[in-house]
Design an enzyme around this catalytic site. Structure first.
Site, PDB file in Angstrom:
ATOM      1  N   HIS A  75      28.482 -29.459  53.584  1.00 58.68           N
ATOM      2  CA  HIS A  75      27.577 -29.885  52.492  1.00 58.68           C
ATOM      3  C   HIS A  75      27.639 -28.977  51.265  1.00 58.68           C
ATOM      4  CE1 HIS A  75      25.772 -32.814  55.106  1.00 58.68           C
ATOM      5  NE2 HIS A  75      25.248 -31.916  55.921  1.00 58.68           N
TER       6      HIS A  75
HETATM    7  N1  ZLM Z   1      12.844 -29.999  55.081  1.00 63.02           N
HETATM    8  N2  ZLM Z   1      12.697 -24.707  59.906  1.00 63.02           N
HETATM    9  C1  ZLM Z   1      22.692 -30.662  58.374  1.00 63.02           C
HETATM   10  C2  ZLM Z   1      21.635 -30.317  57.346  1.00 63.02           C
HETATM   11  C3  ZLM Z   1      20.394 -31.168  57.453  1.00 63.02           C
HETATM   12  C4  ZLM Z   1      15.746 -32.178  53.557  1.00 63.02           C
HETATM   13  C5  ZLM Z   1      13.606 -32.351  54.899  1.00 63.02           C
HETATM   14  C6  ZLM Z   1      12.807 -28.817  55.914  1.00 63.02           C
HETATM   15  C7  ZLM Z   1      16.011 -30.122  58.851  1.00 63.02           C
HETATM   16  C8  ZLM Z   1      15.145 -29.056  59.316  1.00 63.02           C
HETATM   17  C9  ZLM Z   1      14.289 -25.570  58.386  1.00 63.02           C
HETATM   18  C10 ZLM Z   1      11.891 -23.572  60.309  1.00 63.02           C
HETATM   19  C11 ZLM Z   1      25.122 -30.208  59.029  1.00 63.02           C
HETATM   20  C12 ZLM Z   1      16.549 -32.512  54.808  1.00 63.02           C
HETATM   21  C13 ZLM Z   1      13.498 -31.127  55.806  1.00 63.02           C
HETATM   22  C14 ZLM Z   1      11.846 -28.868  57.062  1.00 63.02           C
HETATM   23  C15 ZLM Z   1      13.681 -30.924  52.932  1.00 63.02           C
HETATM   24  C16 ZLM Z   1      17.348 -31.279  57.589  1.00 63.02           C
HETATM   25  C17 ZLM Z   1      13.498 -24.554  58.826  1.00 63.02           C
HETATM   26  C18 ZLM Z   1      13.514 -28.225  60.854  1.00 63.02           C
HETATM   27  C19 ZLM Z   1      13.499 -26.981  60.186  1.00 63.02           C
HETATM   28  O1  ZLM Z   1      11.941 -25.999  61.607  1.00 63.02           O
HETATM   29  C20 ZLM Z   1      12.657 -25.878  60.627  1.00 63.02           C
HETATM   30  C21 ZLM Z   1      10.655 -23.455  59.441  1.00 63.02           C
HETATM   31  C22 ZLM Z   1      14.316 -26.805  59.072  1.00 63.02           C
HETATM   32  C23 ZLM Z   1      15.145 -27.850  58.637  1.00 63.02           C
HETATM   33  C24 ZLM Z   1      14.330 -29.245  60.411  1.00 63.02           C
HETATM   34  N3  ZLM Z   1      16.610 -30.161  57.632  1.00 63.02           N
HETATM   35  C25 ZLM Z   1      16.396 -31.270  59.528  1.00 63.02           C
HETATM   36  N4  ZLM Z   1      17.215 -31.961  58.704  1.00 63.02           N
HETATM   37  C26 ZLM Z   1      18.180 -31.701  56.434  1.00 63.02           C
HETATM   38  C27 ZLM Z   1      19.464 -30.888  56.335  1.00 63.02           C
HETATM   39  C28 ZLM Z   1      23.873 -29.730  58.292  1.00 63.02           C
HETATM   40  O2  ZLM Z   1      24.868 -30.393  60.397  1.00 63.02           O
HETATM   41  O3  ZLM Z   1      25.573 -31.452  58.540  1.00 63.02           O
HETATM   42  C29 ZLM Z   1      26.295 -29.232  58.858  1.00 63.02           C
HETATM   43  C30 ZLM Z   1      26.060 -27.853  59.323  1.00 63.02           C
HETATM   44  N5  ZLM Z   1      17.420 -31.573  55.221  1.00 63.02           N
HETATM   45  O4  ZLM Z   1      16.396 -33.555  55.407  1.00 63.02           O
HETATM   46  C31 ZLM Z   1      14.378 -32.030  53.642  1.00 63.02           C
HETATM   47  C32 ZLM Z   1      14.959 -33.110  52.874  1.00 63.02           C
HETATM   48  C33 ZLM Z   1      13.539 -29.686  53.837  1.00 63.02           C
HETATM   49 ZN    ZN Z   2      25.275 -32.324  60.755  1.00 59.22          ZN
END
Ligand code: ZLM
Ligand code: ZN
Ligand code: CA
Length: 393
Positions: free
Chosen positions: A146
């Site tokens: 990404h």
């Molecule tokens: N929030 N903590 C895949 C990348 C996926 C963006 C919605 C954050 C999470 C996720 C972070 C501890 C690859 C989004 C999510 C909550 C804005 C995503 C920190 C849980 C946590 O518990 C968590 C406080 C965090 C992040 C869940 N983020 C799940 N999905 C995605 C990014 C990367 O696998 O493709 C390659 C390595 N982000 O959905 C939000 C819109 C931030």
């Molecule tokens: Zn992924």
């Protein structure tokens, strides 16, 4: 003890840096670099290091990272840590400019080192493949698809895949990038959007409203302007929750088989994100280790030089089993091993009791209902075939 022998005249190289695995994104952050330690421990317990050439990955230099990433972004990545983040008075903060410091892409101690080790492994892999010193080079610490030229995104800060493909392009005319992570490989697609020397193909869960990053629709195939060489060179396979090994395997072989026939790549870059497995903390698919590995086996059979990258994967014990199985496939010893956890494996307690059983047909997590009608699968194949008619080499 498992009878692993080095295949004669066939070289697999394995690129890792144990220092990379010691970094932490934060307590409950889903990205856990120690999954690499768990994977390596399982790979070692099968004796696989005896059958391949193992290298400690270098840290990529600033100049190497600058082959894709902008200087102001790299400077910021390199200077902020571990001190508290300085504020930029006008024009917003640098964290906002570069999408750093939020919950997805936190600023943690040693971040710059972590990034340069991940990129170093993938660059080493690419150079070995270029020199013909490696037939398949493995960089499980890479695959961070990404990251953008001047922006972090989705747990990725440096796009090691883009850097590695740029190296491959120095010695191979055409590179096929394949991405089986459950998320869309948007950063790699964007980097090579305007060239016909790289075709990108991502399989992913697609929901523009509620699943990250929201891009990668079926009709996103590159620049819409026909005179742009990159037109028709981005292939996207948008999927829904619960896809099975059978459907995914059929689609993969159909789509990749057709691409290879038409595009005739000279090398393959395969991102093996393990978050497409059943039971993943973030993923939504029902793939088993066998189905995921089948994609690697199909690519290996094409007989082209190849790099295997890691990527996502948020249930560490499943990540370890998939990448171990896929290392065995690269080595051609997959018939002799089974991703069962040997008695003497360190970190054995990270695997569930029922998963220690000697079988490949393991259910990795609660199956999700399959929301991919066969009609849609056929539509996807048909659309891909139509795009490929425009590709001529
Ligand atoms: N929030 N903590 C895949 C990348 C996926 C963006 C919605 C954050 C999470 C996720 C972070 C501890 C690859 C989004 C999510 C909550 C804005 C995503 C920190 C849980 C946590 O518990 C968590 C406080 C965090 C992040 C869940 N983020 C799940 N999905 C995605 C990014 C990367 O696998 O493709 C390659 C390595 N982000 O959905 C939000 C819109 C931030
Ligand atoms: Zn992924
Ligand atoms: Ca993908």
């Amino acid at each position: 003890e498992y009878g692993i022998v080095r295949p004669k005249g066939y070289n697999v190289t394995f690129h890792t840096n144990p220092e990379m695995e010691k970094h932490h994104f934060g307590q409950t952050h889903p990205m856990k670099p120690w999954r690499l330690t768990l994977s390596k421990s399982l790979i070692m317990s099968y004796g696989m290091p005896y059958a391949m050439n193992n290298y400690i990955a270098r840290t990529a230099t600033y100049e190497e990272l600058n082959d894709y990433h902008s200087q102001d972004y790299l400077d910021y990545l390199g200077t902020v840590l571990p001190e508290p983040v300085p504020r930029d008075v006008d024009g917003g903060t640098n964290e906002m400019r570069f999408n750093l410091g939020g919950s997805d892409c936190p600023l943690f101690e040693g971040l710059y080192d972590y990034c340069s080790m991940s990129a170093g492994g993938s660059l080493d892999a690419a150079r070995k493949v270029c020199n013909k010193e490696s037939d398949i080079a493995i960089s499980w610490g890479g695959g961070l698809h990404h990251a953008k030229k001047m922006e972090a995104s989705g747990f990725c800060y440096i796009n090691d895949i883009v850097l590695a493909i740029l190296q491959l392009l120095r010695c191979y005319p055409r590179v096929l990038y394949i991405d089986i992570d459950v998320h869309h490989g948007d950063g790699v697609e964007e980097a090579f959007y305007s060239t016909d020397r790289v075709m990108t193909c991502s399989f992913h869960k697609y929901d523009p409203v509620s699943f990250f990053p929201g891009t990668g629709a079926l009709d996103d195939n590159g620049p819409k302007n026909e005179y742009n060489p990159g037109a028709h060179h981005a292939i996207n396979v948008p999927l829904n929750d619960g896809i099975t090994d059978e459907q995914y395997g059929w689609l993969f072989e159909n789509v990749i088989g057709s691409i290879v026939e038409r595009f005739r790549p000279s090398a393959i870059a395969l991102q093996c994100g393990a978050d497409s497995l059943a039971g993943d903390r973030l993923g939504r698919f029902n793939l088993q280790v066998q189905g995921h590995g089948q994609c690697v086996a199909f690519c290996k059979k094409l007989g082209l030089p190849m790099i295997l990258f890691g990527g996502g994967g948020y249930t560490p014990r499943n990540v370890a089993r998939a990448w171990t199985w896929e290392t065995a496939i690269a080595l051609g010893v997959d018939k002799k091993i089974n991703p069962v956890i040997p008695q003497h494996t360190p970190w054995r307690e990270h695997f569930r009791q029922e998963e220690l059983l000697p079988t490949l047909e393991q259910i990795l997590g609660d199956p999700k209902p399959n929301k991919n009608p066969q009609k849609r699968i056929l539509e996807i194949v048909q659309h891909v075939q139509e795009q490929l008619r425009f590709v001529q080499h």
